[in-house]
Design a protein around this motif. Structure first.
Motif, PDB file in Angstrom:
ATOM      1  N   VAL A  33       0.819  -1.217   0.000  1.00 51.52           N
ATOM      2  CA  VAL A  33       0.000   0.000   0.000  1.00 51.52           C
ATOM      3  C   VAL A  33       0.849   1.262   0.000  1.00 51.52           C
ATOM      4  CG1 VAL A  33      -2.025  -1.087   1.011  1.00 51.52           C
ATOM      5  CG2 VAL A  33      -0.290  -0.072   2.514  1.00 51.52           C
ATOM      6  N   GLY A  34       2.150   1.113   0.268  1.00 55.44           N
ATOM      7  CA  GLY A  34       3.004   2.291   0.271  1.00 55.44           C
ATOM      8  C   GLY A  34       4.444   1.941   0.540  1.00 55.44           C
ATOM      9  N   GLU A  35       5.290   2.934   0.267  1.00 55.07           N
ATOM     10  CA  GLU A  35       6.718   2.820   0.518  1.00 55.07           C
ATOM     11  C   GLU A  35       7.207   4.139   1.107  1.00 55.07           C
ATOM     12  OE1 GLU A  35       8.990   1.649  -2.901  1.00 55.07           O
ATOM     13  OE2 GLU A  35       7.431   0.238  -3.543  1.00 55.07           O
ATOM     14  N   ALA A  36       8.251   4.046   1.902  1.00 54.49           N
ATOM     15  CA  ALA A  36       8.862   5.241   2.479  1.00 54.49           C
ATOM     16  C   ALA A  36      10.373   5.051   2.477  1.00 54.49           C
ATOM     17  CB  ALA A  36       8.359   5.463   3.906  1.00 54.49           C
ATOM     18  N   ALA A  37      11.088   6.141   2.229  1.00 52.64           N
ATOM     19  CA  ALA A  37      12.545   6.084   2.135  1.00 52.64           C
ATOM     20  C   ALA A  37      13.246   6.487   3.432  1.00 52.64           C
ATOM     21  CB  ALA A  37      13.027   6.975   0.994  1.00 52.64           C
ATOM     22  N   ASP A  38      12.498   6.984   4.416  1.00 50.08           N
ATOM     23  CA  ASP A  38      13.101   7.308   5.705  1.00 50.08           C
ATOM     24  C   ASP A  38      12.054   7.140   6.801  1.00 50.08           C
ATOM     25  OD1 ASP A  38      11.600   9.759   6.052  1.00 50.08           O
ATOM     26  OD2 ASP A  38      13.076  10.809   4.832  1.00 50.08           O
ATOM     27  N   ALA A  39      12.501   7.225   8.044  1.00 49.06           N
ATOM     28  CA  ALA A  39      11.623   6.966   9.184  1.00 49.06           C
ATOM     29  C   ALA A  39      10.496   7.982   9.295  1.00 49.06           C
ATOM     30  CB  ALA A  39      12.445   6.938  10.474  1.00 49.06           C
ATOM     31  N   ARG A  40      10.819   9.235   9.078  1.00 54.34           N
ATOM     32  CA  ARG A  40       9.789  10.278   9.199  1.00 54.34           C
ATOM     33  C   ARG A  40       8.640  10.015   8.223  1.00 54.34           C
ATOM     34  NH1 ARG A  40      13.090  14.995   9.534  1.00 54.34           N
ATOM     35  NH2 ARG A  40      13.338  14.462  11.688  1.00 54.34           N
ATOM     36  N   GLU A  41       8.983   9.705   6.976  1.00 49.96           N
ATOM     37  CA  GLU A  41       7.972   9.387   5.973  1.00 49.96           C
ATOM     38  C   GLU A  41       7.248   8.079   6.335  1.00 49.96           C
ATOM     39  OE1 GLU A  41       7.625   8.852   1.110  1.00 49.96           O
ATOM     40  OE2 GLU A  41       9.595   8.690   2.058  1.00 49.96           O
ATOM     41  N   GLY A  42       7.977   7.128   6.910  1.00 51.88           N
ATOM     42  CA  GLY A  42       7.368   5.874   7.335  1.00 51.88           C
ATOM     43  C   GLY A  42       6.336   6.062   8.424  1.00 51.88           C
ATOM     44  N   VAL A  43       6.633   6.938   9.374  1.00 51.08           N
ATOM     45  CA  VAL A  43       5.670   7.243  10.440  1.00 51.08           C
ATOM     46  C   VAL A  43       4.438   7.913   9.837  1.00 51.08           C
ATOM     47  CG1 VAL A  43       5.279   8.635  12.513  1.00 51.08           C
ATOM     48  CG2 VAL A  43       7.426   7.350  12.256  1.00 51.08           C
ATOM     49  N   GLN A  44       4.659   8.888   8.973  1.00 51.89           N
ATOM     50  CA  GLN A  44       3.547   9.601   8.330  1.00 51.89           C
ATOM     51  C   GLN A  44       2.656   8.636   7.546  1.00 51.89           C
ATOM     52  OE1 GLN A  44       4.773  12.187   5.177  1.00 51.89           O
ATOM     53  NE2 GLN A  44       2.718  12.931   4.777  1.00 51.89           N
ATOM     54  N   LYS A  45       3.271   7.781   6.746  1.00 53.41           N
ATOM     55  CA  LYS A  45       2.484   6.838   5.931  1.00 53.41           C
ATOM     56  C   LYS A  45       1.804   5.785   6.794  1.00 53.41           C
ATOM     57  CE  LYS A  45       4.373   7.622   1.435  1.00 53.41           C
ATOM     58  NZ  LYS A  45       4.817   7.051   0.169  1.00 53.41           N
ATOM     59  N   SER A  46       2.418   5.412   7.905  1.00 51.12           N
ATOM     60  CA  SER A  46       1.770   4.468   8.822  1.00 51.12           C
ATOM     61  C   SER A  46       0.492   5.062   9.381  1.00 51.12           C
ATOM     62  CB  SER A  46       2.712   4.087   9.961  1.00 51.12           C
ATOM     63  OG  SER A  46       3.811   3.355   9.476  1.00 51.12           O
TER      64      SER A  46
END
Length: 146
Positions: A33-46
């Motif tokens: 459903v999504g990908e993130a290249a860093d932790a900040r983006e990963g938290v946001q997408k989560s």
């Protein structure tokens, strides 16, 4: 019809994300459903996507995956985290598991361990690859899992 589990991949190495996408696309029960290249983006997408599983690298730029895991679990409490990392140090694995993560897969073992890890955690259990069988990791209490 079998359930479809929603997966978010958080890893700074785009070729690795591509490998994981390729591995999972052959199995209809897994939807990226999504990908993130860093932790900040990963938290946001989560927070935005509320995935069933977050595949999370430890060695991320700026904020590492272990620190990000706590944030992810606070904003997406039903998501299960499986760390997928090159790190083999037992103390680091223990630190990752202390966050409440449900699994740990070494990237070099992903071909054999990733799908079993995903299936195991979605069945409500924890997964550690065979290379960690001789270690007595202290796992968080699972009594609050749903």
């Amino acid at each position: 019809m079998a359930p479809v589990f929603r997966v978010l991949i958080v890893d700074d190495f785009e070729p690795w994300r591509r490998v994981v996408r390729w591995m999972l696309q052959h199995f209809p029960e897994w939807e990226i459903v999504g990908e993130a290249a860093d932790a900040r983006e990963g938290v946001q997408k989560s927070e935005e996507l509320q995935p069933d599983v977050v595949l999370l690298d430890i060695g991320l730029p700026r904020i590492n995956g272990i620190d990000a895991a706590s944030s992810i679990l606070s904003i997406a409490p039903h998501s299960k985290i499986v760390f997928v990392s090159v790190e083999l140090c037992p103390e680091l694995v223990q630190g990752a598991l202390r966050t409440g993560a449900h699994g740990y897969v070494v990237k070099s073992d992903a071909a054999s361990d990733l799908l079993p890890a995903l299936r195991t955690v979605m069945n409500g259990q924890r997964f550690l690859g065979a290379r960690f069988a001789d270690y007595d990791f202290i796992l968080p209490d699972d009594s609050n899992d749903s």
